[in-house]
Design a protein around this motif. Structure first.
Motif, short mmCIF file in Angstrom:
data_model
loop_
_atom_site.label_atom_id
_atom_site.label_comp_id
_atom_site.label_asym_id
_atom_site.label_seq_id
_atom_site.Cartn_x
_atom_site.Cartn_y
_atom_site.Cartn_z
N MET A 1 -29.86 1.97 -61.02
CA MET A 1 -29.16 2.35 -62.24
C MET A 1 -28.14 3.45 -61.93
SD MET A 1 -30.23 0.27 -64.40
CE MET A 1 -29.66 0.85 -65.95
N LEU A 2 -27.13 3.09 -61.19
CA LEU A 2 -26.06 4.03 -60.86
C LEU A 2 -25.19 4.26 -62.09
CD1 LEU A 2 -25.06 2.49 -57.44
CD2 LEU A 2 -26.40 4.54 -57.81
N PRO A 3 -24.53 5.40 -62.20
CA PRO A 3 -23.69 5.67 -63.37
C PRO A 3 -22.58 4.64 -63.55
CG PRO A 3 -24.03 7.67 -62.10
CD PRO A 3 -24.63 6.56 -61.32
N GLU A 4 -22.01 4.16 -62.43
CA GLU A 4 -20.95 3.16 -62.53
C GLU A 4 -21.48 1.86 -63.11
OE1 GLU A 4 -21.75 4.55 -59.53
OE2 GLU A 4 -20.19 6.07 -59.38
N TYR A 5 -22.70 1.51 -62.73
CA TYR A 5 -23.33 0.29 -63.22
C TYR A 5 -23.61 0.39 -64.71
CZ TYR A 5 -26.71 -3.53 -63.50
OH TYR A 5 -27.37 -4.67 -63.85
N VAL A 6 -24.09 1.52 -65.16
CA VAL A 6 -24.37 1.74 -66.59
C VAL A 6 -23.07 1.70 -67.39
CG1 VAL A 6 -25.26 3.40 -68.26
CG2 VAL A 6 -26.48 3.03 -66.11
N LYS A 7 -22.02 2.31 -66.86
CA LYS A 7 -20.72 2.31 -67.54
C LYS A 7 -20.18 0.88 -67.67
CE LYS A 7 -16.08 4.17 -67.18
NZ LYS A 7 -15.13 4.90 -66.35
N LEU A 8 -20.31 0.09 -66.62
CA LEU A 8 -19.86 -1.29 -66.65
C LEU A 8 -20.64 -2.11 -67.67
CD1 LEU A 8 -17.99 -3.40 -65.31
CD2 LEU A 8 -19.85 -3.87 -63.74
N LEU A 9 -21.95 -1.91 -67.74
CA LEU A 9 -22.77 -2.61 -68.73
C LEU A 9 -22.36 -2.25 -70.16
CD1 LEU A 9 -26.37 -2.50 -67.24
CD2 LEU A 9 -24.90 -4.48 -67.52
N ASN A 10 -22.07 -0.97 -70.41
CA ASN A 10 -21.64 -0.54 -71.74
C ASN A 10 -20.30 -1.16 -72.12
OD1 ASN A 10 -23.92 0.99 -72.15
ND2 ASN A 10 -22.99 2.88 -71.40
N GLU A 11 -19.37 -1.25 -71.16
CA GLU A 11 -18.07 -1.85 -71.44
C GLU A 11 -18.20 -3.34 -71.73
OE1 GLU A 11 -15.40 -0.97 -68.25
OE2 GLU A 11 -15.47 1.18 -68.61
N VAL A 12 -19.08 -4.02 -71.01
CA VAL A 12 -19.28 -5.45 -71.24
C VAL A 12 -19.87 -5.67 -72.64
CG1 VAL A 12 -20.70 -7.44 -70.54
CG2 VAL A 12 -19.49 -6.10 -68.83
N ASN A 13 -20.84 -4.86 -73.03
CA ASN A 13 -21.41 -4.98 -74.37
C ASN A 13 -20.38 -4.69 -75.45
OD1 ASN A 13 -23.96 -5.75 -73.59
ND2 ASN A 13 -24.73 -3.67 -73.48
N LYS A 14 -19.53 -3.69 -75.22
CA LYS A 14 -18.49 -3.34 -76.19
C LYS A 14 -17.48 -4.47 -76.32
CE LYS A 14 -15.31 0.38 -77.31
NZ LYS A 14 -14.73 1.64 -76.87
N ASP A 15 -17.07 -5.06 -75.21
CA ASP A 15 -16.11 -6.16 -75.25
C ASP A 15 -16.68 -7.39 -75.94
OD1 ASP A 15 -14.10 -4.75 -74.05
OD2 ASP A 15 -14.54 -5.47 -72.03
N TYR A 16 -17.98 -7.58 -75.83
CA TYR A 16 -18.62 -8.75 -76.44
C TYR A 16 -18.51 -8.72 -77.97
CZ TYR A 16 -22.18 -12.16 -77.66
OH TYR A 16 -22.85 -13.23 -78.20
N TYR A 17 -18.58 -7.53 -78.57
CA TYR A 17 -18.59 -7.41 -80.02
C TYR A 17 -17.21 -7.16 -80.62
CZ TYR A 17 -23.64 -7.38 -79.74
OH TYR A 17 -24.93 -7.73 -79.52
N ARG A 18 -16.17 -7.15 -79.82
CA ARG A 18 -14.82 -6.95 -80.36
C ARG A 18 -14.40 -8.12 -81.24
NH1 ARG A 18 -11.78 -2.79 -77.92
NH2 ARG A 18 -12.74 -2.13 -75.98
N GLN A 19 -13.55 -7.81 -82.23
CA GLN A 19 -13.04 -8.83 -83.14
C GLN A 19 -11.52 -8.86 -83.06
OE1 GLN A 19 -14.37 -7.64 -86.99
NE2 GLN A 19 -16.51 -8.06 -86.57
#
Length: 114
Positions: free
Chosen positions: A16-34
């Motif tokens: 659980m590196l910080p870069e990995y967590v940041k990437l996961l958060n960005e992917v989740n955010k992009d998924y819910y964009r409208q």
């Protein structure tokens, strides 16, 4: 005497590196964009009429604003309109004295409350 190795427990925090967590958060955010809804000129004119009516009668307004792929709702009193920059200064209902600026082109819905 043998060495006690913790195995999986030993290496789990390293995954659980910080870069990995940041990437996961960005992917989740992009998924819910409208996608921003396209409004015609009649809807924009209706928004203007509702805003002017709310200012005239000092009624609270509920704005639905599109910001960076997400829709946010703000409720409050219109404090001021700026014709040149097309900004609406809205004093929030829940936080007295807190004024936010909303761009007119970012509006998705306007509702006048009584």
């Amino acid at each position: 005497m043998s060495i006690k190795d913790r195995g999986k427990l030993k290496w789990q925090p390293a995954l659980m590196l910080p870069e990995y967590v940041k990437l996961l958060n960005e992917v989740n955010k992009d998924y819910y964009r409208q996608v921003k809804p396209i409004l015609d000129e009649y809807q924009l004119e209706e928004f203007e009429n509702k805003i002017h009516t709310a200012m005239e009668f000092a009624s609270p307004v509920k704005f639905t604003v599109w910001e960076d792929g997400f829709e946010w709702e703000y409720t409050g009193m219109i404090h001021r309109l700026d014709q040149f920059t097309k900004l609406i200064h809205l004093e929030l209902e829940k936080e007295k004295g807190h004024i936010i600026r909303v761009k007119f082109e970012d509006l998705v819905a306007v509702e006048v409350r009584e």
